[in-house]
Design an enzyme around this catalytic site. Structure first.
Site, PDB file in Angstrom:
ATOM      1  CB  SER A  45       5.322   1.900   5.530  1.00 34.12           C
ATOM      2  OG  SER A  45       4.576   1.395   6.868  1.00 34.12           O
ATOM      3  N   GLY A  46       1.868   0.519   4.355  1.00 37.61           N
ATOM      4  CA  GLY A  46       0.678   0.479   4.442  1.00 37.61           C
ATOM      5  C   GLY A  46       0.467   0.838   6.270  1.00 37.61           C
ATOM      6  CG  LEU A  47       2.273   1.548  10.487  1.00 33.22           C
ATOM      7  CD1 LEU A  47       0.930   1.525  11.662  1.00 33.22           C
ATOM      8  CD2 LEU A  47       3.288   0.610  11.087  1.00 33.22           C
ATOM      9  CG  ASP A  57      -2.016  -0.462   8.809  1.00 33.99           C
ATOM     10  OD1 ASP A  57      -2.494  -0.685   7.472  1.00 33.99           O
ATOM     11  OD2 ASP A  57      -0.957  -1.408   9.227  1.00 33.99           O
ATOM     12  CG  ASP A  84       1.567  -2.675   3.319  1.00 34.19           C
ATOM     13  OD1 ASP A  84       1.315  -3.834   3.174  1.00 34.19           O
ATOM     14  OD2 ASP A  84       1.706  -2.678   4.435  1.00 34.19           O
ATOM     15  CG  ASP A  86      -3.749  -2.534   3.392  1.00 33.17           C
ATOM     16  OD1 ASP A  86      -1.601  -2.666   3.744  1.00 33.17           O
ATOM     17  OD2 ASP A  86      -3.824  -1.376   3.410  1.00 33.17           O
ATOM     18  CD  GLU A 113      -1.749  -7.423   5.291  1.00 33.44           C
ATOM     19  OE1 GLU A 113      -1.683  -8.151   6.478  1.00 33.44           O
ATOM     20  OE2 GLU A 113      -1.183  -6.813   4.762  1.00 33.44           O
ATOM     21  CE  LYS A 119      -3.390  -4.350   7.527  1.00 35.77           C
ATOM     22  NZ  LYS A 119      -2.150  -3.827   6.281  1.00 35.77           N
ATOM     23  CG  ASN A 121      -0.381  -2.820  12.214  1.00 33.43           C
ATOM     24  OD1 ASN A 121       0.925  -4.315  12.553  1.00 33.43           O
ATOM     25  ND2 ASN A 121       0.514  -2.138  11.397  1.00 33.43           N
ATOM     26  CB  SER A 122       1.131  -8.029  11.089  1.00 33.58           C
ATOM     27  OG  SER A 122       0.507  -8.133   9.942  1.00 33.58           O
ATOM     28  NE  ARG A 158       2.375  -8.324   5.435  1.00 31.36           N
ATOM     29  CZ  ARG A 158       1.956  -7.708   6.261  1.00 31.36           C
ATOM     30  NH1 ARG A 158       2.453  -5.914   5.708  1.00 31.36           N
ATOM     31  NH2 ARG A 158       1.839  -7.459   7.507  1.00 31.36           N
ATOM     32  CG  HIS A 189       4.792 -10.358   9.029  1.00 35.68           C
ATOM     33  ND1 HIS A 189       6.573  -9.321   9.039  1.00 35.68           N
ATOM     34  CD2 HIS A 189       3.932  -9.097   9.309  1.00 35.68           C
ATOM     35  CE1 HIS A 189       5.906  -8.160   9.679  1.00 35.68           C
ATOM     36  NE2 HIS A 189       4.827  -8.127   9.216  1.00 35.68           N
TER      37      HIS A 189
END
Length: 538
Positions: A45-47, A57, A84, A86, A113, A119, A121-122, A158, A189
């Site tokens: 996970s990038g986060l 992130d 991940d 990004d 993504e 980027k 975080n979503s 993504r 997502h």
């Protein structure tokens, strides 16, 4: 050893008729834990990676720093890992280099993504985040597929259309373009608390390619719903990070409040579990296989049960071994010399004023019959406590000595050895009792290259018979420990007051070779106030 094709293993999960699950990890330790839990794959996970590095992130961790982390993860676990990735850390050129570097580290897949670099975080103002141009993002996918060496390496596209608030139509349009560009799966997502958007997308998408989901917000949805709709892969995206944060917060607060480990010790993993996860046992096995066999450092026994009455009032309330010489007690000097040679497991037999003998880091054996027993009795008590697989060096608790003497004994590989001082006239000149030694060869240059054995120890030897003075140092090998134990017990049945020379005498009578190691000086036996004064300049 056959190497597992991790990329093929991940591809089989994407194409499996069953619903598959992978779990987040963010370093080597968490990757190991995820594998041991039973998962078949890992989400890097990038986060989570950013958080464990202490940054946001938002691509604040460089792509090379991320590579360093996942390399440790790949080494720690045999599972396939999807990074991940990004937005790919730049344009098509960056994506190509990323793919090549991931394959070099045995990473199975990357998820890209369709947002703008850097980027965000979503789940932080997702509807305000601009999406990438479709054609430009398709170029990244094509570049990544062209760069990969292993045909099984997967690129998962993504789609962030729902996150940005653009709706189902845009999500499908983008997914179709990314699929046509060569993506191996679509990750759709959503930030909703229910899976409505996800399920609507899957119903419209059908079976064109595998669909991957991340139910972070709609976590209450039963997995059976995902199975019924034909989802290929579920990512548990950040729970191990969040669990570790909560545990660390609680532990740190408890430690700060209580100022004691007692408050948390029962609720945290024991240190041995950390060693297990690190593979400490495998390293020990490898050391046994590849490193030269190291000689075990011997243990030591210091016989210090006596008062030292010859020192009069100085030992009225303190045993001789605890009299100060310079900046520490006599026993402290003895221990320091042993420690300097790597000898750290030291048993001290104490008796007179035993509570005064309290230096840290030592193993104490109490001879409560010190007033009615001798040195052999104290030695027998110690022999009952020492390790059976470790050679032993025995000495008195009232001697100062240079480490050279112990080195001689430590490095010789014989059943029993003793140190003999060739400067024996010194003891005569000082008019003190001494245990004189007669050996198989007198001290000379020729004795350096020949084995010299002890033949006799007796204070009454004549000057013509004396080859040196036994210094009270004895080395007992592991193989000889059982025999020495048996002999001490037999001697004690006859005489509980027996001294150490009786043990050497009995070994010689039984035909056990006792090696004599010649040295000259380098030690001081504390027998008088004069010796104590002299010790200050030793």
């Amino acid at each position: 050893m056959n190497r597992i094709d991790k990329a093929a293993a991940f591809r089989s999960m994407l194409e499996s008729p069953r619903l598959e699950f992978i779990c987040e990890a963010h370093n080597g330790l968490s990757a190991k834990i995820v594998e041991e839990a039973g998962f078949k794959g890992i989400w890097a996970s990038g986060l989570a990676i950013s958080a464990q590095l202490g940054v946001r992130d938002n691509n604040e961790a460089s792509w090379t720093q991320v590579l360093d982390v996942i390399e440790f993860m790949a080494d720690a676990s045999s599972l396939p890992i999807m990074l991940d990735g990004d937005t790919g850390y730049g344009n098509f050129n960056n994506v190509q280099r990323l793919v090549r570097k991931l394959e070099q580290r045995d990473i199975a897949a990357v998820c890209l993504e369709d947002k703008i670099f850097p980027k965000a975080n979503s789940f932080i103002d997702g509807n305000r985040q601009p999406l990438a141009d479709i054609d430009e993002f398709c170029g990244k996918i094509k570049a990544g597929k062209d760069a990969q060496f292993n045909d099984n390496f997967s690129i998962v596209a993504r789609v962030e259309a729902f996150i940005a608030g653009w709706g189902l139509g845009e999500a499908l349009r983008r997914a179709e373009a990314y699929h046509a560009a060569g993506s191996d799966a679509i990750l759709i997502h959503s930030a909703l608390r229910t899976p409505d958007e996800i399920l609507a997308f899957k119903d419209a998408w059908g079976e064109r390619c595998p669909v991957v989901i991340v139910p972070t917000t709609y976590y209450a949805t039963p997995s059976e719903v995902f199975r019924e709709h034909g989802i290929a892969l579920v990512i548990w995206a950040n729970p191990t990070l969040r669990a570790s944060v909560r545990a660390m917060q609680q532990t740190a607060r408890a430690l700060f409040t209580s100022e004691s480990l007692v408050a948390v010790e029962d609720s945290i993993a024991p240190v041995r579990e950390i060693f297990r996860l690190q593979g400490a046992a495998a390293l020990q096995e490898a050391e046994d296989r590849y490193l030269p066999k190291a000689r075990h450092a011997p243990g030591a026994v210091v016989l210090a049960a006596a008062r030292g009455a010859e020192l009069g009032e100085l030992t009225a309330k303190l045993p001789k071994t605890m009299l100060r010489i310079g900046n520490q007690p006599l026993l402290g000097h003895i221990v320091a010399t042993f420690n300097a040679l790597g000898i750290n497991r030291i048993h001290v037999v104490r008796g007179y004023c035993k509570k005064a003998i309290n230096l840290p880091g030592l193993h104490y054996v109490d001879n409560d019959r010190y007033a009615d027993s001798g040195e052999i009795y104290s030695l027998a008590l110690a022999l009952a406590c020492v390790d059976a697989d470790t050679p032993l060096i025995v000495c008195y608790g009232d001697v100062l000595f240079k480490k050279y003497i112990v080195e001689l004994l430590r490095d010789v590989d014989v059943p029993v050895a003793v140190a003999v001082d060739t400067n024996w006239q010194e003891s005569v000149n000082r008019h003190r009792k001494a245990d004189y030694a007669r050996c198989s060869l007198p001290y000379s240059r020729s004795a350096y290259n020949r084995e010299v054995h002890l033949l006799e120890i007796d204070p009454q030897l004549t000057a013509d018979e004396i080859h040196g003075e036994w210094m009270g140092f004895m080395k007992i090998s592991v193989s000889s420990l059982p025999e020495v134990r048996a002999i001490t017990e037999q001697i004690l049945q006859r005489d509980r007051h027996a001294k150490l020379p009786a043990l050497l005498h009995e070994l010689i009578l039984r035909g056990q070779p006792v090696r004599a190691l010649y040295t000259t000086g380098n030690w001081l036996d504390i027998d008088s106030v004069e010796d104590l004064v002299y010790a200050g300049g030793f």
